[in-house]
Write a protein that holds these residues in place. Sequence first.
Motif, PDB file in Angstrom:
ATOM      1  N   HIS A 127       0.831  -1.204   0.000  1.00 47.76           N
ATOM      2  CA  HIS A 127       0.000   0.000   0.000  1.00 47.76           C
ATOM      3  C   HIS A 127       0.870   1.259   0.000  1.00 47.76           C
ATOM      4  N   VAL A 128       1.921   1.236   0.828  1.00 46.73           N
ATOM      5  CA  VAL A 128       2.794   2.415   0.913  1.00 46.73           C
ATOM      6  C   VAL A 128       3.539   2.620  -0.403  1.00 46.73           C
ATOM      7  N   MET A 129       4.099   1.539  -0.963  1.00 53.33           N
ATOM      8  CA  MET A 129       4.873   1.680  -2.195  1.00 53.33           C
ATOM      9  C   MET A 129       3.988   2.076  -3.368  1.00 53.33           C
ATOM     10  N   SER A 130       2.769   1.552  -3.403  1.00 55.36           N
ATOM     11  CA  SER A 130       1.838   1.932  -4.466  1.00 55.36           C
ATOM     12  C   SER A 130       1.498   3.418  -4.382  1.00 55.36           C
ATOM     13  N   THR A 131       1.272   3.908  -3.159  1.00 59.22           N
ATOM     14  CA  THR A 131       0.976   5.331  -2.978  1.00 59.22           C
ATOM     15  C   THR A 131       2.191   6.181  -3.326  1.00 59.22           C
ATOM     16  N   ALA A 132       3.376   5.752  -2.883  1.00 64.99           N
ATOM     17  CA  ALA A 132       4.599   6.516  -3.152  1.00 64.99           C
ATOM     18  C   ALA A 132       4.862   6.644  -4.644  1.00 64.99           C
ATOM     19  N   ALA A 133       4.543   5.599  -5.389  1.00 60.81           N
ATOM     20  CA  ALA A 133       4.797   5.625  -6.829  1.00 60.81           C
ATOM     21  C   ALA A 133       3.988   6.702  -7.530  1.00 60.81           C
ATOM     22  N   ARG A 134       2.896   7.152  -6.917  1.00 59.24           N
ATOM     23  CA  ARG A 134       2.042   8.171  -7.545  1.00 59.24           C
ATOM     24  C   ARG A 134       2.330   9.581  -7.045  1.00 59.24           C
ATOM     25  N   VAL A 135       3.287   9.731  -6.128  1.00 60.10           N
ATOM     26  CA  VAL A 135       3.623  11.062  -5.621  1.00 60.10           C
ATOM     27  C   VAL A 135       4.472  11.787  -6.666  1.00 60.10           C
ATOM     28  N   PRO A 136       4.056  12.965  -7.111  1.00 57.49           N
ATOM     29  CA  PRO A 136       4.827  13.675  -8.137  1.00 57.49           C
ATOM     30  C   PRO A 136       6.062  14.338  -7.537  1.00 57.49           C
ATOM     31  N   PRO A 137       7.029  14.727  -8.365  1.00 55.02           N
ATOM     32  CA  PRO A 137       8.182  15.477  -7.856  1.00 55.02           C
ATOM     33  C   PRO A 137       7.736  16.728  -7.110  1.00 55.02           C
ATOM     34  N   GLY A 138       8.302  16.930  -5.916  1.00 53.85           N
ATOM     35  CA  GLY A 138       7.908  18.046  -5.081  1.00 53.85           C
ATOM     36  C   GLY A 138       6.692  17.764  -4.218  1.00 53.85           C
ATOM     37  N   GLY A 139       6.061  16.591  -4.407  1.00 56.75           N
ATOM     38  CA  GLY A 139       4.871  16.238  -3.648  1.00 56.75           C
ATOM     39  C   GLY A 139       5.204  15.500  -2.368  1.00 56.75           C
ATOM     40  N   PHE A 140       4.169  15.272  -1.557  1.00 52.22           N
ATOM     41  CA  PHE A 140       4.346  14.687  -0.226  1.00 52.22           C
ATOM     42  C   PHE A 140       3.479  13.446  -0.055  1.00 52.22           C
ATOM     43  N   MET A 141       3.856  12.644   0.922  1.00 51.52           N
ATOM     44  CA  MET A 141       3.068  11.508   1.387  1.00 51.52           C
ATOM     45  C   MET A 141       3.277  11.404   2.898  1.00 51.52           C
ATOM     46  N   VAL A 142       2.205  11.170   3.639  1.00 51.69           N
ATOM     47  CA  VAL A 142       2.276  11.083   5.093  1.00 51.69           C
ATOM     48  C   VAL A 142       1.795   9.706   5.526  1.00 51.69           C
ATOM     49  N   VAL A 143       2.539   9.098   6.446  1.00 54.42           N
ATOM     50  CA  VAL A 143       2.192   7.773   6.945  1.00 54.42           C
ATOM     51  C   VAL A 143       2.223   7.786   8.470  1.00 54.42           C
ATOM     52  N   ASP A 144       1.168   7.280   9.090  1.00 52.37           N
ATOM     53  CA  ASP A 144       1.150   7.055  10.535  1.00 52.37           C
ATOM     54  C   ASP A 144       1.494   5.592  10.794  1.00 52.37           C
ATOM     55  N   ALA A 145       2.424   5.354  11.709  1.00 48.67           N
ATOM     56  CA  ALA A 145       2.894   4.002  11.999  1.00 48.67           C
ATOM     57  C   ALA A 145       3.084   3.841  13.504  1.00 48.67           C
ATOM     58  N   PRO A 146       3.147   2.602  14.000  1.00 47.85           N
ATOM     59  CA  PRO A 146       3.344   2.397  15.442  1.00 47.85           C
ATOM     60  C   PRO A 146       4.794   2.529  15.880  1.00 47.85           C
ATOM     61  N   PHE A 147       5.713   2.773  14.925  1.00 50.56           N
ATOM     62  CA  PHE A 147       7.130   2.947  15.229  1.00 50.56           C
ATOM     63  C   PHE A 147       7.748   3.735  14.079  1.00 50.56           C
ATOM     64  N   ASP A 148       8.981   4.178  14.273  1.00 47.20           N
ATOM     65  CA  ASP A 148       9.692   4.872  13.210  1.00 47.20           C
ATOM     66  C   ASP A 148      10.139   3.835  12.178  1.00 47.20           C
ATOM     67  N   PRO A 149       9.535   3.808  10.973  1.00 42.84           N
ATOM     68  CA  PRO A 149       9.819   2.738  10.011  1.00 42.84           C
ATOM     69  C   PRO A 149      11.123   2.976   9.257  1.00 42.84           C
ATOM     70  N   ALA A 150      12.237   2.816   9.957  1.00 39.38           N
ATOM     71  CA  ALA A 150      13.543   3.125   9.372  1.00 39.38           C
ATOM     72  C   ALA A 150      13.833   2.331   8.099  1.00 39.38           C
ATOM     73  N   PRO A 151      13.547   1.008   8.028  1.00 35.10           N
ATOM     74  CA  PRO A 151      13.816   0.309   6.769  1.00 35.10           C
ATOM     75  C   PRO A 151      13.041   0.881   5.589  1.00 35.10           C
ATOM     76  N   LEU A 152      11.781   1.251   5.817  1.00 32.15           N
ATOM     77  CA  LEU A 152      10.980   1.829   4.752  1.00 32.15           C
ATOM     78  C   LEU A 152      11.525   3.190   4.348  1.00 32.15           C
ATOM     79  N   ARG A 153      11.970   3.972   5.322  1.00 32.72           N
ATOM     80  CA  ARG A 153      12.562   5.271   5.004  1.00 32.72           C
ATOM     81  C   ARG A 153      13.810   5.087   4.155  1.00 32.72           C
ATOM     82  N   ARG A 154      14.580   4.033   4.448  1.00 29.29           N
ATOM     83  CA  ARG A 154      15.793   3.765   3.685  1.00 29.29           C
ATOM     84  C   ARG A 154      15.451   3.353   2.249  1.00 29.29           C
TER      85      ARG A 154
END
Length: 278
Positions: A127-154
């Motif tokens: 779900h996150v990767m599908s949403t990220a793929a549609r974010v245009p240059p300069g655009g944003f995406m916000v995710v609420d998670a139960p922890f800091d998702p460091a692997p996903l951020r990487r």
Amino acid sequence: MSVTSFPLTTDMLLADVIAGDGEAIGRLAGLNPVFAVLLEPEHKNAMAGQIRLGEAARIAEVPFDILCAVLQGRLSAAGIGRPDASGHAGPAAGAPVGDWFEQALSQSAPHLDVRPLLASGQDPFAHVMSTAARVPPGGFMVVDAPFDPAPLRRVLAGKGFTSLGRQLGAGHWRICWRREEPAGLDDAAQPPVPEPRRGPEPWQAADGTHLDVRGLQPPEPMTRVLDLIDAGTAECLVLHHDREPVFLFPMLAERGWSCLSVEHLEGEVRVTLAREEW
């Protein structure tokens, strides 16, 4: 059996460290119940194999030495003091921050809350990767998670995203991703046009291997993609599909592949996939 035979370092993969230790997941779940969802094999979480020990300590919200002691069975998770919720994790050094969260809100940027998915044992990676793929240059995406998702951020950093994280409370992190503007783009570049149907046999082009699965009945599109990837002959795959293959993404992640972009064109959804370089 506990992890005692070798010293632990922050860059070790958690999955490698706990391999063969049948009680390790239970000990980690005592620090944070989300570990049970992330690490249980039956849940097939796409990012489980990418969590490093330093990142696991951040998920557990304990110092690294405490995490090691719990992993090694030298310390019980019960009674460990918890830090307050004032911490935050910032973007990469030198990255502009500004009021990212306010900008994302003003742009009505996509906002995903993956906590219910994780709590129910589902993997939110696709779900996150599908949403990220549609974010245009300069655009944003916000995710609420139960922890800091460091692997996903990487992972997303490798796709041109910079991220800013804030801990809003116990077990509640909010991460804002911004897709950076690509350098050196030609303003006169033409948008992609739909590809005429080519049939189910792959072909080669300058941007990689192409595969047209439009018109095929499930599960044949997924089977053809996985067979091609498992053959090991492609490093980049451009998939021409009737729809966005959201159920394919976790299977790709297990094979070391990820989605670079999703383009919704007239008559096709064009998905660009690539093998990850770790």
